[in-house]
Design an enzyme around this catalytic site. Sequence first.
Site, PDB file in Angstrom:
ATOM      1  N   SER A   1      -0.167 144.686 -26.029  1.00  0.00           N
ATOM      2  CA  SER A   1      -1.471 144.243 -26.504  1.00  0.00           C
ATOM      3  C   SER A   1      -2.048 143.194 -25.561  1.00  0.00           C
ATOM      4  O   SER A   1      -2.286 143.479 -24.396  1.00  0.00           O
ATOM      5  CB  SER A   1      -1.330 143.735 -27.938  1.00  0.00           C
ATOM      6  OG  SER A   1      -2.577 143.631 -28.571  1.00  0.00           O
TER       7      SER A   1
ATOM      8  N   GLU B   1      -4.376 153.337 -32.789  1.00  0.00           N
ATOM      9  CA  GLU B   1      -4.481 151.975 -32.286  1.00  0.00           C
ATOM     10  C   GLU B   1      -5.382 151.077 -33.139  1.00  0.00           C
ATOM     11  O   GLU B   1      -5.184 149.873 -33.205  1.00  0.00           O
ATOM     12  CB  GLU B   1      -5.002 151.978 -30.847  1.00  0.00           C
ATOM     13  CG  GLU B   1      -3.999 152.428 -29.804  1.00  0.00           C
ATOM     14  CD  GLU B   1      -2.946 151.362 -29.506  1.00  0.00           C
ATOM     15  OE1 GLU B   1      -2.996 150.285 -30.124  1.00  0.00           O
ATOM     16  OE2 GLU B   1      -2.072 151.622 -28.665  1.00  0.00           O
TER      17      GLU B   1
END
Length: 547
Positions: free
Chosen positions: A205, A331
């Site tokens: 991330s 996601e």
Amino acid sequence: MLSRWVLFPVLFVAASAKPLVVDLGYAQYRGHALSNGVAQWLGIRYAAPPLGSLRFSAPQDPDEVDGIQDASQHGPLCLPINTYPIPADSSEDCLFLDVYAPVGFRGLTLKPLSVFVFIQGGGFNQNGNPYYNGSSLIQASDMGIVIVTFNYRVGPYGFLSGAEIRNDGSVNNGIKDMIQVLKWVQKHIHKFGGDPNHVVLGGDSAGAAAITLLLSAYNGRDDGLFHAAAAESQSFAPMYTVDEAQFAYDNLVIRTDCYNAPDTLACLRSLDTATLQKANIATQLPGAQDPPLYFYAPVIDDDLVPDYTYRMFEEGRFLRVPVIFGDVTNEGTLFTTKNLNSTADAHAFLQDQFPALTQKHLSRIDHYYLRDIHSTKPYPDSTPYWRPTSNAYGELRYICPGIAMSTAFANAGAPSWNYHYSVLDPEDEASGDGVYHVVELNAIWGPENMWWSDTIGSPPPASYFGSNAAIIPVMQGYWTSFIRSFDPNTYRYPGSPRWETWGGGRHGGGRPERLFIRTGETRMESVPRDQRERCEYLISIGVELTQ
């Protein structure tokens, strides 16, 4: 369903464990060799406390201390945004790292071990994946790697910007903390058995976003700090210039009553941590209605971060090293508001995250994601707009940037692999969260080695201890092979399919292929035509959206 409990495997030291003292020059640290064959040193200071005049400044080398320091406890987390009172496990004095290494590293005839430096995520607004235990990865590598994890400054402490900071401080300090760690690795990792000439970055991330920034730092200058990188769910948020980010500085000055001070930065530095933290909140970005998911972020400073990430890689201003990029199927589900009741609500959510989105952009996004809204599968506690909007957000911020990165490296002739992680958990499928953001961390590190609390992370899906347990050695095989050899195939788990490079798979001709990862079904796949079309558009507007 698993209860919300916290695993601390690194804190339990076997009775037979023996102390290991490492002399770093500025301090000596006593680690411990555990009965599983892994030694650990927790809470090593890698930079001076960023307090007082060092608040909003670049990291400095730690001071010398006498005596042997105990290294059996993690250092505190860096202070997150939107959190007051200050959590008991957090502090402004937070620049600490952990090292995990095979116990036998001191053997003089042993070859230096490959090094894995992991950059945790958290949107640059919190330390979101702390304290992961490296034991399982080291064991999966046949005791062939050394692992470093660390905390870095986030929120205003790491990413406050503006003219005052530029003139009498430093911007992008959270990224500079990471560089400080990499310099520490170059200087000291050999004392733990690691090879400073074989360092692989990992990150998820925001940690993966940091990898893209480090790959393109100083226009792709090679400072010899790392030699390969594996990025999970690389996040491309909007980026401001130092001047454009002035609004955040001004807002903080107003909230802390420093606006009347003759030197507002000196005033901010003089505040006690609790007072500053109380004012550490997110506001909306210019042109948006509500605060974004993540308020603070790296800025374009014409030095460490010279330009937008998309433009840097389009123009070839990056290091040519072996890389892995990839994403999960869903996601966007953990981030997207579930009570969206209209297309206007969906637009508002997306514009809160990306204020540069225009009606022209949104019309095209509607065409790709929202045109068949009433045929959307229903999920608990959500409207039909939730999943389509989360698909748009997930591809805009994570999936399409990963595809763009893999393509840039392949076009530059650098080894590039891409993955699509799609391991199905029954409860997550039923809830609609699906294969959610960075869930693959459980397979890479092993679910028993994760850490979470009431405010950070979440427990591993129950299936990773049961029906999906078989995916763990597969993922660990690919990852440790890449760490050891810069190729995920060299030491992959027996029976695992060969992971072909992006554009170099069975179809040839540069056709993009990635590894589809699912328990019992892992194989190569081509990127579907409709996703390629969506990503081509979203990538094409990336610079317009300041990504």
